[in-house]
Enzyme design. Structure first.
Site, PDB file in Angstrom:
ATOM      1  N   SER A   3      -4.501   4.744 -40.475  1.00 53.01           N
ATOM      2  CA  SER A   3      -4.424   3.446 -39.781  1.00 53.01           C
ATOM      3  C   SER A   3      -3.370   3.494 -38.682  1.00 53.01           C
ATOM      4  O   SER A   3      -3.447   2.749 -37.713  1.00 53.01           O
ATOM      5  CB  SER A   3      -4.110   2.321 -40.773  1.00 53.01           C
ATOM      6  OG  SER A   3      -2.878   2.574 -41.424  1.00 53.01           O
ATOM      7  N   SER A  13      14.588   0.952 -46.098  1.00 51.91           N
ATOM      8  CA  SER A  13      15.106   0.906 -44.731  1.00 51.91           C
ATOM      9  C   SER A  13      16.452   0.199 -44.704  1.00 51.91           C
ATOM     10  O   SER A  13      16.722  -0.685 -45.535  1.00 51.91           O
ATOM     11  CB  SER A  13      14.101   0.131 -43.878  1.00 51.91           C
ATOM     12  OG  SER A  13      14.681  -0.233 -42.653  1.00 51.91           O
ATOM     13  N   TYR A  67       8.522  -7.870 -42.391  1.00 52.97           N
ATOM     14  CA  TYR A  67       8.568  -6.433 -42.679  1.00 52.97           C
ATOM     15  C   TYR A  67       9.744  -6.125 -43.595  1.00 52.97           C
ATOM     16  O   TYR A  67       9.588  -5.476 -44.643  1.00 52.97           O
ATOM     17  CB  TYR A  67       8.667  -5.627 -41.366  1.00 52.97           C
ATOM     18  CG  TYR A  67       9.045  -4.180 -41.590  1.00 52.97           C
ATOM     19  CD1 TYR A  67       8.136  -3.270 -42.115  1.00 52.97           C
ATOM     20  CD2 TYR A  67      10.340  -3.718 -41.290  1.00 52.97           C
ATOM     21  CE1 TYR A  67       8.497  -1.949 -42.335  1.00 52.97           C
ATOM     22  CE2 TYR A  67      10.706  -2.404 -41.509  1.00 52.97           C
ATOM     23  CZ  TYR A  67       9.785  -1.516 -42.033  1.00 52.97           C
ATOM     24  OH  TYR A  67      10.143  -0.210 -42.259  1.00 52.97           O
ATOM     25  N   LYS A 105      10.216  -4.729 -47.808  1.00 54.84           N
ATOM     26  CA  LYS A 105      11.039  -3.625 -48.343  1.00 54.84           C
ATOM     27  C   LYS A 105      11.915  -4.138 -49.488  1.00 54.84           C
ATOM     28  O   LYS A 105      12.087  -3.468 -50.510  1.00 54.84           O
ATOM     29  CB  LYS A 105      11.907  -3.013 -47.236  1.00 54.84           C
ATOM     30  CG  LYS A 105      11.114  -2.292 -46.161  1.00 54.84           C
ATOM     31  CD  LYS A 105      10.398  -1.046 -46.695  1.00 54.84           C
ATOM     32  CE  LYS A 105       9.551  -0.348 -45.654  1.00 54.84           C
ATOM     33  NZ  LYS A 105       8.623   0.643 -46.207  1.00 54.84           N
ATOM     34  N   ARG A 124      17.381  -9.063 -27.885  1.00 54.43           N
ATOM     35  CA  ARG A 124      16.103  -9.204 -28.601  1.00 54.43           C
ATOM     36  C   ARG A 124      16.370 -10.035 -29.860  1.00 54.43           C
ATOM     37  O   ARG A 124      17.273  -9.681 -30.638  1.00 54.43           O
ATOM     38  CB  ARG A 124      15.592  -7.812 -28.955  1.00 54.43           C
ATOM     39  CG  ARG A 124      14.244  -7.771 -29.642  1.00 54.43           C
ATOM     40  CD  ARG A 124      13.704  -6.349 -29.754  1.00 54.43           C
ATOM     41  NE  ARG A 124      14.529  -5.470 -30.586  1.00 54.43           N
ATOM     42  CZ  ARG A 124      14.240  -4.204 -30.862  1.00 54.43           C
ATOM     43  NH1 ARG A 124      13.148  -3.655 -30.354  1.00 54.43           N
ATOM     44  NH2 ARG A 124      15.028  -3.472 -31.615  1.00 54.43           N
TER      45      ARG A 124
HETATM   46  P1  NAD Z   1       4.031   5.844 -39.663  1.00 53.94           P
HETATM   47  O1  NAD Z   1       3.268   4.624 -39.307  1.00 53.94           O
HETATM   48  O2  NAD Z   1       4.109   6.952 -38.679  1.00 53.94           O
HETATM   49  O3  NAD Z   1       3.472   6.458 -41.026  1.00 53.94           O
HETATM   50  C1  NAD Z   1       2.880   5.664 -42.018  1.00 53.94           C
HETATM   51  C2  NAD Z   1       1.583   6.343 -42.430  1.00 53.94           C
HETATM   52  O4  NAD Z   1       0.993   5.587 -43.483  1.00 53.94           O
HETATM   53  C3  NAD Z   1       0.556   6.422 -41.303  1.00 53.94           C
HETATM   54  O5  NAD Z   1       0.040   7.740 -41.234  1.00 53.94           O
HETATM   55  C4  NAD Z   1      -0.524   5.427 -41.714  1.00 53.94           C
HETATM   56  O6  NAD Z   1      -1.817   5.822 -41.260  1.00 53.94           O
HETATM   57  C5  NAD Z   1      -0.394   5.469 -43.224  1.00 53.94           C
HETATM   58  N1  NAD Z   1      -0.849   4.257 -43.915  1.00 53.94           N
HETATM   59  C6  NAD Z   1      -0.484   2.980 -43.616  1.00 53.94           C
HETATM   60  N2  NAD Z   1      -1.078   2.137 -44.481  1.00 53.94           N
HETATM   61  C7  NAD Z   1      -1.826   2.886 -45.329  1.00 53.94           C
HETATM   62  C8  NAD Z   1      -2.675   2.583 -46.439  1.00 53.94           C
HETATM   63  N3  NAD Z   1      -2.870   1.321 -46.829  1.00 53.94           N
HETATM   64  N4  NAD Z   1      -3.266   3.605 -47.085  1.00 53.94           N
HETATM   65  C9  NAD Z   1      -3.077   4.886 -46.687  1.00 53.94           C
HETATM   66  N5  NAD Z   1      -2.284   5.228 -45.650  1.00 53.94           N
HETATM   67  C10 NAD Z   1      -1.673   4.227 -44.982  1.00 53.94           C
HETATM   68  O7  NAD Z   1       5.505   5.359 -40.102  1.00 53.94           O
HETATM   69  P2  NAD Z   1       6.814   6.231 -40.362  1.00 53.94           P
HETATM   70  O8  NAD Z   1       7.760   5.951 -39.248  1.00 53.94           O
HETATM   71  O9  NAD Z   1       6.469   7.609 -40.733  1.00 53.94           O
HETATM   72  O10 NAD Z   1       7.379   5.448 -41.626  1.00 53.94           O
HETATM   73  C11 NAD Z   1       7.115   5.867 -42.947  1.00 53.94           C
HETATM   74  C12 NAD Z   1       7.772   4.894 -43.905  1.00 53.94           C
HETATM   75  O11 NAD Z   1       9.164   4.812 -43.623  1.00 53.94           O
HETATM   76  C13 NAD Z   1       7.243   3.464 -43.832  1.00 53.94           C
HETATM   77  O12 NAD Z   1       7.209   2.933 -45.131  1.00 53.94           O
HETATM   78  C14 NAD Z   1       8.287   2.755 -43.004  1.00 53.94           C
HETATM   79  O13 NAD Z   1       8.338   1.382 -43.290  1.00 53.94           O
HETATM   80  C15 NAD Z   1       9.553   3.453 -43.449  1.00 53.94           C
HETATM   81  N6  NAD Z   1      10.643   3.396 -42.469  1.00 53.94           N
HETATM   82  C16 NAD Z   1      10.428   3.850 -41.201  1.00 53.94           C
HETATM   83  C17 NAD Z   1      11.455   3.776 -40.266  1.00 53.94           C
HETATM   84  C18 NAD Z   1      11.231   4.223 -38.839  1.00 53.94           C
HETATM   85  O14 NAD Z   1      12.024   3.837 -37.961  1.00 53.94           O
HETATM   86  N7  NAD Z   1      10.252   5.042 -38.535  1.00 53.94           N
HETATM   87  C19 NAD Z   1      12.713   3.265 -40.632  1.00 53.94           C
HETATM   88  C20 NAD Z   1      12.899   2.842 -41.947  1.00 53.94           C
HETATM   89  C21 NAD Z   1      11.853   2.920 -42.861  1.00 53.94           C
HETATM   90  N1  UDP Z   2      16.579  -1.380 -27.641  1.00 52.80           N
HETATM   91  C1  UDP Z   2      16.629  -1.626 -26.280  1.00 52.80           C
HETATM   92  N2  UDP Z   2      15.464  -1.542 -25.561  1.00 52.80           N
HETATM   93  C2  UDP Z   2      14.272  -1.194 -26.121  1.00 52.80           C
HETATM   94  C3  UDP Z   2      14.240  -0.929 -27.514  1.00 52.80           C
HETATM   95  C4  UDP Z   2      15.416  -1.039 -28.242  1.00 52.80           C
HETATM   96  O1  UDP Z   2      17.692  -1.943 -25.728  1.00 52.80           O
HETATM   97  O2  UDP Z   2      13.250  -1.156 -25.419  1.00 52.80           O
HETATM   98  C5  UDP Z   2      17.849  -1.444 -28.429  1.00 52.80           C
HETATM   99  C6  UDP Z   2      17.825  -2.456 -29.555  1.00 52.80           C
HETATM  100  O3  UDP Z   2      18.247  -3.718 -29.079  1.00 52.80           O
HETATM  101  C7  UDP Z   2      18.812  -1.829 -30.540  1.00 52.80           C
HETATM  102  C8  UDP Z   2      18.615  -0.327 -30.340  1.00 52.80           C
HETATM  103  O4  UDP Z   2      18.021  -0.181 -29.049  1.00 52.80           O
HETATM  104  O5  UDP Z   2      20.156  -2.146 -30.180  1.00 52.80           O
HETATM  105  C9  UDP Z   2      17.703   0.327 -31.371  1.00 52.80           C
HETATM  106  O6  UDP Z   2      16.478  -0.390 -31.429  1.00 52.80           O
HETATM  107  P1  UDP Z   2      15.245   0.103 -32.319  1.00 52.80           P
HETATM  108  O7  UDP Z   2      14.160  -0.907 -32.155  1.00 52.80           O
HETATM  109  O8  UDP Z   2      14.950   1.514 -31.972  1.00 52.80           O
HETATM  110  O9  UDP Z   2      15.833   0.115 -33.796  1.00 52.80           O
HETATM  111  P2  UDP Z   2      16.325  -1.102 -34.731  1.00 52.80           P
HETATM  112  O10 UDP Z   2      16.686  -2.259 -33.848  1.00 52.80           O
HETATM  113  O11 UDP Z   2      15.180  -1.379 -35.609  1.00 52.80           O
HETATM  114  O12 UDP Z   2      17.509  -0.577 -35.453  1.00 52.80           O
END
Ligand code: NAD
Ligand code: UDP
Length: 343
Positions: free
Chosen positions: A34, A130, A154, A158, A297
């Site tokens: 997805s 997260s 979101y 979590k 933001r």
């Molecule tokens: P991502 O979207 O790249 O990966 C998530 C994957 O899950 C995707 O491949 C998607 O296709 C799959 N997926 C979603 N819903 C599904 C479902 N119902 N069934 C099967 N597959 C499904 O995201 P990511 O950045 O790799 O994040 C992974 C995890 O880490 C997530 O739970 C996200 O909330 C958490 N997280 C991410 C970040 C970040 O900044 N990337 C930060 C903190 C936590």
């Molecule tokens: N940010 C920004 N411009 C953008 C995206 C993010 O100035 O187009 C800033 C945002 O305000 C924050 C930092 O970059 O201070 C990190 O943002 P991001 O969305 O990557 O992570 P999160 O806010 O979820 O920690």
């Protein structure tokens, strides 16, 4: 040593799959694509020299997840699969509660249903949480015992899943559960073959900066320069996705060896401002990253970085890579794959 990765085709899951192969595990990817592209599987094969099995489907489909568990009998499950766009979660809260909370319930029920069957390993789970669960922290660095709150649906999902896991573990102490609170994952595998592939215009800073450097956008909007930080722009704990992937391997090894549940921050313990990221990216790419100052933001916090002491003590894990390496690897991925995994 099978490890099931729900959402394993995504950004963090794909890097973790590589790290698991390198550590001698056998990852299996469960994904409905997805928010990812099937082409990642072939890239993973090129990097690891092995074919990683794929189970294509939805984690919400509990009977199917049960059948996947029965087939592979994983010694551990890493639950990445979730929707993660904060803005979308505000606009479509039910989608987030359904997918993220419903998805976790479905997986846990499938694990519970199969746990008592013959030859099934003890239920062992790593959950992608997260730093968003800390809301607007009263101070930095943030330790795991800080109060939790949420500022959007979101983040709420979590928090709910963390609480669900606590309740489950209280009822069933034989479950081994690691809750990993990621700070800001960025960068890409040094091969340039896998990386972050946002479907639309990126919300996050690093992928947006990379797209400005390559010329897809004219300029970065810096969201606020009047925060109480050294240069007035927001400060975050950026962590290289390779370090994060290593953190998952360490978490699984700790769960399997020590048999005890835990919650840890995965961050570097260092904060960088938006303007520091811009400068580092310019150094790494040799390209200018024009920016303009825009209003704050809504929902953003001024500064957020981890105290990673517990992760180091418990897992023997520590983030190694610098901001310059994060930018260099993000740039290699961006340059080699201007359209991500799409041809
Ligand atoms: P991502 O979207 O790249 O990966 C998530 C994957 O899950 C995707 O491949 C998607 O296709 C799959 N997926 C979603 N819903 C599904 C479902 N119902 N069934 C099967 N597959 C499904 O995201 P990511 O950045 O790799 O994040 C992974 C995890 O880490 C997530 O739970 C996200 O909330 C958490 N997280 C991410 C970040 C970040 O900044 N990337 C930060 C903190 C936590
Ligand atoms: N940010 C920004 N411009 C953008 C995206 C993010 O100035 O187009 C800033 C945002 O305000 C924050 C930092 O970059 O201070 C990190 O943002 P991001 O969305 O990557 O992570 P999160 O806010 O979820 O920690």
């Amino acid at each position: 040593m099978n490890i099931l990765l729900t959402g394993g085709a995504g950004y963090i899951g794909s890097h973790t799959a590589v790290a698991l192969v390198e550590a001698g595990f056998r990852p299996i990817v469960l994904d409905n694509f997805s928010n990812s592209h099937p082409a990642v599987m072939e890239r993973l094969a090129r990097i690891t020299g092995t074919t990683i099995p794929l189970e294509r489907g939805d984690v919400l489909d509990t009977p199917w997840v049960e059948s996947v568990l029965r087939q592979h009998r994983p010694v551990g499950v890493v639950h990445f699969a979730a929707d993660k766009a904060v803005g979308e979660s505000v606009a479509q809260p039910l989608k987030y509660f359904h997918h993220n909370i419903g998805g976790a319930v479905s997986l846990l029920r499938a694990m519970e249903a199969t746990a008592s069957e013959a030859d099934m390993p003890a239920p062992t789970l790593v959950f992608s949480s997260s730093a968003t669960v800390y809301g607007d922290p009263a101070s930095v660095p943030i330790t795991e015992d800080f109060p939790r709150s949420h500022t959007n649906p979101y983040g709420h999902t979590k928090l709910v899943v963390e609480d669900m896991l606590t309740a489950l573990n209280a009822a069933q102490p034989n479950w081994r559960i690691a809750t990993l609170r990621y700070f800001n994952p960025v960068g890409a595998h040094p091969s340039g073959l896998i990386g972050e592939d946002p479907a639309d215009i990126p919300n996050n800073l690093m992928p947006y900066v990379a797209q400005v450097a390559i010329g897809r956008h004219e300029a970065l909007s810096v969201f606020g320069d009047d925060y109480p930080t050294p240069d007035g722009t927001g400060v975050r704990d950026y962590i290289h996705v390779q370090d994060l992937a290593a953190g998952h391997v360490a978490a699984l090894q700790t769960l399997l060896n020590k048999g005890k549940s835990f919650t840890v921050n995965l961050g570097t313990g260092r904060g960088h401002s938006v303007l520091e990221v811009v400068k580092a990216f310019e150094r790494a790419s040799g390209r200018p990253v024009p920016y303009r100052i825009a209003p704050r933001r809504p929902g953003d916090v001024a500064q957020c970085w981890a105290d990673p002491t517990r992760a180091e003590a418990l897992l023997g894990w520590k983030a190694q890579r610098t901001l310059d390496e994060m930018c260099a690897d993000a740039w290699r991925w961006q340059q080699g794959n201007p359209n991500g995994y799409r041809p």
